[in-house]
Scaffold this active site. Structure first.
Site, PDB file in Angstrom:
ATOM      1  N   HIS A  32       0.725  -1.347  -0.118  1.00 40.95           N
ATOM      2  CA  HIS A  32      -0.001   0.030   0.005  1.00 40.95           C
ATOM      3  C   HIS A  32       0.752   1.153   0.117  1.00 40.95           C
ATOM      4  CE1 HIS A  32       0.193   1.763   4.113  1.00 40.95           C
ATOM      5  NE2 HIS A  32       0.763   0.717   4.330  1.00 40.95           N
ATOM      6  N   CYS A  33       0.260   2.454  -0.486  1.00 39.86           N
ATOM      7  CA  CYS A  33       0.806   3.699  -0.324  1.00 39.86           C
ATOM      8  C   CYS A  33      -0.203   4.494   0.613  1.00 39.86           C
ATOM      9  CB  CYS A  33       1.448   4.141  -1.451  1.00 39.86           C
ATOM     10  SG  CYS A  33       0.225   4.185  -2.990  1.00 39.86           S
ATOM     11  N   THR A  34      -0.486   5.718  -0.072  1.00 38.31           N
ATOM     12  CA  THR A  34      -1.445   6.606   0.654  1.00 38.31           C
ATOM     13  C   THR A  34      -2.890   6.270   0.025  1.00 38.31           C
ATOM     14  OG1 THR A  34       0.009   8.248   1.546  1.00 38.31           O
ATOM     15  CG2 THR A  34      -2.210   8.864   1.093  1.00 38.31           C
TER      16      THR A  34
ATOM     17  N   THR B 233       1.771   2.345  -5.409  1.00 37.26           N
ATOM     18  CA  THR B 233       1.230   0.837  -5.489  1.00 37.26           C
ATOM     19  C   THR B 233       0.973   0.586  -6.892  1.00 37.26           C
ATOM     20  OG1 THR B 233       0.367   1.214  -3.395  1.00 37.26           O
ATOM     21  CG2 THR B 233      -0.375  -0.593  -4.700  1.00 37.26           C
TER      22      THR B 233
END
Length: 219
Positions: A127-129, A135
Site C-alpha cells: 500500500h501507499c496513501t 502501489t
C-alpha cells in the site's frame, strides 16, 4: 481480481485470479493491494488475521506515515517501509513523476520485491496513501514479471480510479489515473531494461528472488 471485505480500508483488492500469458493464474489471497491502513475496523483486522497476513509493504514517505500511521492492532506481521522519492522537482506531470520514480527510486521497488520474495512472506499486502500511483507502479512491475499481459495489468490499475473517484471526502484520492500513465511507464521500463524483470535485476533483485516471487504468487 476481487473485492475484499474491508470497510475501513479503501481501494482494497486481491490480485488473485489474474491470468498470465502462459495460462497460469495469480493465486488468491497471496498479494493484496490497498490504500493507507490508518483506520481499519475490528472486523477488517479480524479478516486479515484469518487469511494469515504475514507482510505489509508500505511505500510511503515518513511524513505520510506520521500523518496517517498504520493501525494494525495486534496483527503479527512483518512491516517493510520502502519509499519511492516524492521529490518531484522537474516532474511537471504525473507521468513525469512516474518516470522519476522508475529512474531514481528503483531500489525502493526492488526492496518491495525483496520483501515479497523472502521465505514465508505471503500472504502480503502492499500500500501507499491512496493505493493507486506508487502501489500501481509496483503492482504493474510484479504482474509483468509474472507474465501477465498488458491488458490485464491496465485493467487492474484502472480499478483504482473507479473506486476512489467516487469518494468526494478526501482530496488526496482525487487525482485521475489514465491508461497512458501505466502503459507509458511499462514502455519506459522495456525501452531501458527490456522488461520489468530486467529492471528489477538491474536494481539488485536476484534471479533466485524472481523465481521465488513467481513460485509464491503462481505456484
Amino acid at each position: 481480481m476481487s473485492d475484499l471485505p474491508l470497510s475501513g480500508i479503501k481501494n482494497a483488492r486481491d490480485l488473485g485470479g489474474i491470468p498470465t500469458g502462459s495460462g497460469a493464474v495469480v493465486q488468491p489471497l497471496r498479494l493484496l493491494r490497498t490504500a493507507r491502513l490508518n483506520r481499519p475496523t475490528g472486523a477488517d483486522l479480524a479478516w486479515l488475521a484469518s487469511i494469515g497476513l504475514r507482510t505489509v509493504v508500505d511505500l510511503r514517505q515518513p511524513f505520510e506515515i506520521a500523518a496517517w500511521p498504520d493501525d494494525l492492532g495486534e496483527l503479527a506481521v512483518e512491516r517493510v517501509n520502502v519509499a519511492p522519492s516524492l521529490d518531484n522537482e522537474g516532474a511537471g506531470t504525473f507521468f513525469e513523476l512516474y518516470l522519476e520514480w522508475l529512474d531514481h527510486s528503483g531500489e525502493a521497488f526492488a526492496g518491495a520485491v525483496h520483501a515479497l520474495a523472502r521465505p514465508g512472506a505471503l500472504p502480503a499486502l502492499v500500500h501507499c496513501t491512496a493505493g493507486k500511483d506508487r502501489t500501481g507502479v509496483l503492482v504493474a512491475l510484479v504482474l509483468d514479471v509474472l507474465g501477465v499481459g498488458e491488458k490485464e495489468i491496465v485493467a487492474d490499475y484502472l480499478l483504482s480510479h473507479a473506486r476512489l473517484s467516487a469518494d468526494p471526502g478526501d482530496v488526496i484520492y482525487q487525482h485521475v489515473i489514465t491508461e497512458e500513465l501505466i502503459t507509458g511507464s511499462l514502455a519506459h521500463v522495456r525501452e531501458r531494461f527490456g522488461s520489468a524483470e530486467g529492471y528489477l535485476l538491474a536494481h539488485g533483485v536476484s534471479a533466485e528472488e524472481i523465481a521465488a516471487l513467481r513460485e509464491g504468487l503462481l505456484g
